[in-house]
Scaffold this motif. Structure first.
Motif, PDB file in Angstrom:
ATOM      1  N   GLN A  70       0.818  -1.210   0.000  1.00 16.63           N
ATOM      2  CA  GLN A  70       0.000   0.000   0.000  1.00 16.63           C
ATOM      3  C   GLN A  70       0.855   1.265   0.000  1.00 16.63           C
ATOM      4  OE1 GLN A  70      -2.581  -0.393   3.384  1.00 16.63           O
ATOM      5  NE2 GLN A  70      -4.096  -1.570   2.253  1.00 16.63           N
ATOM      6  N   ARG A  71       2.003   1.209   0.646  1.00 19.37           N
ATOM      7  CA  ARG A  71       2.859   2.387   0.797  1.00 19.37           C
ATOM      8  C   ARG A  71       3.736   2.669  -0.427  1.00 19.37           C
ATOM      9  NH1 ARG A  71       4.784   3.999   6.348  1.00 19.37           N
ATOM     10  NH2 ARG A  71       3.173   3.302   7.772  1.00 19.37           N
ATOM     11  N   TRP A  72       4.176   1.614  -1.125  1.00 22.73           N
ATOM     12  CA  TRP A  72       5.120   1.781  -2.235  1.00 22.73           C
ATOM     13  C   TRP A  72       4.623   1.047  -3.473  1.00 22.73           C
ATOM     14  CZ3 TRP A  72       6.850   0.862   2.777  1.00 22.73           C
ATOM     15  CH2 TRP A  72       7.605   1.903   3.347  1.00 22.73           C
ATOM     16  N   PRO A  73       4.970   1.551  -4.657  1.00 26.25           N
ATOM     17  CA  PRO A  73       4.604   0.869  -5.905  1.00 26.25           C
ATOM     18  C   PRO A  73       5.573  -0.294  -6.170  1.00 26.25           C
ATOM     19  CG  PRO A  73       5.800   2.890  -6.398  1.00 26.25           C
ATOM     20  CD  PRO A  73       5.629   2.840  -4.903  1.00 26.25           C
ATOM     21  N   LEU A  74       5.193  -1.468  -5.714  1.00 24.40           N
ATOM     22  CA  LEU A  74       6.061  -2.638  -5.792  1.00 24.40           C
ATOM     23  C   LEU A  74       5.560  -3.635  -6.825  1.00 24.40           C
ATOM     24  CD1 LEU A  74       6.649  -3.189  -1.968  1.00 24.40           C
ATOM     25  CD2 LEU A  74       8.162  -2.028  -3.600  1.00 24.40           C
ATOM     26  N   GLN A  75       6.494  -4.327  -7.440  1.00 23.58           N
ATOM     27  CA  GLN A  75       6.169  -5.403  -8.378  1.00 23.58           C
ATOM     28  C   GLN A  75       6.337  -6.772  -7.730  1.00 23.58           C
ATOM     29  OE1 GLN A  75       7.452  -2.510  -9.673  1.00 23.58           O
ATOM     30  NE2 GLN A  75       5.649  -2.234 -10.923  1.00 23.58           N
ATOM     31  N   GLY A  76       6.859  -6.817  -6.521  1.00 18.19           N
ATOM     32  CA  GLY A  76       7.015  -8.097  -5.851  1.00 18.19           C
ATOM     33  C   GLY A  76       7.594  -7.969  -4.465  1.00 18.19           C
ATOM     34  N   ILE A  77       7.232  -8.924  -3.622  1.00 19.57           N
ATOM     35  CA  ILE A  77       7.783  -9.049  -2.267  1.00 19.57           C
ATOM     36  C   ILE A  77       7.996 -10.533  -2.022  1.00 19.57           C
ATOM     37  CG2 ILE A  77       7.299  -8.913   0.217  1.00 19.57           C
ATOM     38  CD1 ILE A  77       5.724  -6.386  -0.268  1.00 19.57           C
ATOM     39  N   THR A  78       9.150 -10.853  -1.456  1.00 21.98           N
ATOM     40  CA  THR A  78       9.415 -12.201  -0.975  1.00 21.98           C
ATOM     41  C   THR A  78       9.907 -12.101   0.458  1.00 21.98           C
ATOM     42  OG1 THR A  78       9.991 -13.042  -3.172  1.00 21.98           O
ATOM     43  CG2 THR A  78      10.796 -14.304  -1.287  1.00 21.98           C
ATOM     44  N   ILE A  79       9.286 -12.877   1.337  1.00 17.39           N
ATOM     45  CA  ILE A  79       9.710 -12.962   2.736  1.00 17.39           C
ATOM     46  C   ILE A  79       9.861 -14.440   3.072  1.00 17.39           C
ATOM     47  CG2 ILE A  79       9.137 -12.518   5.152  1.00 17.39           C
ATOM     48  CD1 ILE A  79       7.320 -10.211   4.176  1.00 17.39           C
ATOM     49  N   VAL A  80      11.049 -14.803   3.528  1.00 13.85           N
ATOM     50  CA  VAL A  80      11.301 -16.156   4.009  1.00 13.85           C
ATOM     51  C   VAL A  80      11.874 -16.029   5.416  1.00 13.85           C
ATOM     52  CG1 VAL A  80      12.585 -18.305   3.685  1.00 13.85           C
ATOM     53  CG2 VAL A  80      11.733 -17.044   1.696  1.00 13.85           C
ATOM     54  N   HIS A  81      11.263 -16.710   6.359  1.00 16.77           N
ATOM     55  CA  HIS A  81      11.745 -16.681   7.744  1.00 16.77           C
ATOM     56  C   HIS A  81      11.874 -18.108   8.229  1.00 16.77           C
ATOM     57  CE1 HIS A  81      12.542 -15.289  11.742  1.00 16.77           C
ATOM     58  NE2 HIS A  81      12.227 -14.035  11.430  1.00 16.77           N
ATOM     59  N   ARG A  82      13.033 -18.421   8.768  1.00 18.75           N
ATOM     60  CA  ARG A  82      13.244 -19.766   9.267  1.00 18.75           C
ATOM     61  C   ARG A  82      12.731 -19.909  10.692  1.00 18.75           C
ATOM     62  NH1 ARG A  82      19.063 -21.680   8.564  1.00 18.75           N
ATOM     63  NH2 ARG A  82      18.090 -23.624   9.223  1.00 18.75           N
ATOM     64  N   SER A  83      12.432 -21.133  11.054  1.00 23.67           N
ATOM     65  CA  SER A  83      12.047 -21.481  12.419  1.00 23.67           C
ATOM     66  C   SER A  83      12.863 -22.713  12.814  1.00 23.67           C
ATOM     67  CB  SER A  83      10.542 -21.759  12.500  1.00 23.67           C
ATOM     68  OG  SER A  83      10.226 -22.899  11.714  1.00 23.67           O
ATOM     69  N   GLY A  84      12.707 -23.126  14.048  1.00 20.90           N
ATOM     70  CA  GLY A  84      13.458 -24.279  14.527  1.00 20.90           C
ATOM     71  C   GLY A  84      14.823 -23.860  15.041  1.00 20.90           C
ATOM     72  N   LEU A  85      15.740 -24.824  15.073  1.00 19.61           N
ATOM     73  CA  LEU A  85      17.083 -24.584  15.586  1.00 19.61           C
ATOM     74  C   LEU A  85      17.979 -24.068  14.467  1.00 19.61           C
ATOM     75  CD1 LEU A  85      18.475 -24.988  18.361  1.00 19.61           C
ATOM     76  CD2 LEU A  85      19.445 -27.089  17.415  1.00 19.61           C
ATOM     77  N   ILE A  86      18.517 -22.871  14.654  1.00 18.95           N
ATOM     78  CA  ILE A  86      19.360 -22.221  13.655  1.00 18.95           C
ATOM     79  C   ILE A  86      20.708 -21.948  14.306  1.00 18.95           C
ATOM     80  CG2 ILE A  86      19.617 -20.212  12.156  1.00 18.95           C
ATOM     81  CD1 ILE A  86      16.455 -20.093  12.332  1.00 18.95           C
ATOM     82  N   LYS A  87      21.751 -22.555  13.758  1.00 21.84           N
ATOM     83  CA  LYS A  87      23.090 -22.423  14.325  1.00 21.84           C
ATOM     84  C   LYS A  87      23.682 -21.052  13.997  1.00 21.84           C
ATOM     85  CE  LYS A  87      24.020 -27.335  14.051  1.00 21.84           C
ATOM     86  NZ  LYS A  87      24.825 -28.380  13.396  1.00 21.84           N
ATOM     87  N   ALA A  88      24.584 -20.618  14.861  1.00 19.95           N
ATOM     88  CA  ALA A  88      25.299 -19.358  14.633  1.00 19.95           C
ATOM     89  C   ALA A  88      25.955 -19.397  13.257  1.00 19.95           C
ATOM     90  CB  ALA A  88      26.332 -19.132  15.721  1.00 19.95           C
ATOM     91  N   GLY A  89      25.785 -18.318  12.502  1.00 18.18           N
ATOM     92  CA  GLY A  89      26.340 -18.216  11.167  1.00 18.18           C
ATOM     93  C   GLY A  89      25.386 -18.625  10.063  1.00 18.18           C
ATOM     94  N   GLU A  90      24.279 -19.279  10.407  1.00 17.60           N
ATOM     95  CA  GLU A  90      23.318 -19.695   9.386  1.00 17.60           C
ATOM     96  C   GLU A  90      22.347 -18.560   9.061  1.00 17.60           C
ATOM     97  OE1 GLU A  90      23.052 -24.499  10.213  1.00 17.60           O
ATOM     98  OE2 GLU A  90      21.359 -23.242  10.800  1.00 17.60           O
TER      99      GLU A  90
END
Length: 158
Positions: A70-90
């Motif tokens: 709504q705020r910006w004229p965008l042609q695409g958005i991708t959001i990926v968020h991990r869950s679970g156990l994530i090691k340092a550096g990942e």
């Protein structure tokens, strides 16, 4: 245009996600992406454990993405968020925005990250490498919300 939103325990390929967003598109003039990593500032973090409520987390990410659209004229958005156990550096999070012009893409990506840090329903638990010190400090614990994250979000509020 529907944003691509994914919450998964699996790692992701940022280049492949960007390529998927732009494949066959000639209307995109800019893509801005951000990849966040599990950071170990004090050399004591083994991993972060991220918990979420399936369905609820994705719905909130979709609401944040809709606000950006709504705020910006965008042609695409991708959001990926991990869950679970994530090691340092990942890798832990990926946000990409596509628009005709760079300014909208930059601002929208920054907006998304500011809101994800404050409003995305993920709970983080630290797992530390070092044994608990004699003073009784725990070896792991839940990460508290940071006032600085809320401050970053406030700059986008009208």
């Amino acid at each position: 245009m529907q944003p691509t939103i994914l919450v998964s325990q699996d790692d992701f390929d940022a280049a492949a996600l960007t390529a998927r967003m732009t494949e066959g598109r000639t209307d995109i003039g800019a893509v801005v992406s951000f990849t966040g990593f599990c950071r170990d500032e004090n050399k004591t973090l083994q991993a972060l454990e991220l918990e979420h409520y399936p369905g609820m987390a994705e719905a909130q990410l979709a609401r944040i993405a809709a606000e950006a659209m709504q705020r910006w004229p965008l042609q695409g958005i991708t959001i990926v968020h991990r869950s679970g156990l994530i090691k340092a550096g990942e890798q832990i999070v990926f946000v990409a925005t596509a628009s005709k012009h760079r300014r909208a893409a930059f601002e929208a990506a920054e907006f998304l990250m500011d809101y994800l840090k404050s409003d995305a329903p993920f709970w983080k638990k630290e797992h530390l490498i070092t044994p608990a010190p004699e003073n009784g400090d725990p070896q792991s614990g839940w990460v508290k919300a940071k006032a600085s994250d809320e401050d970053m979000k406030k700059r986008w509020q009208d």
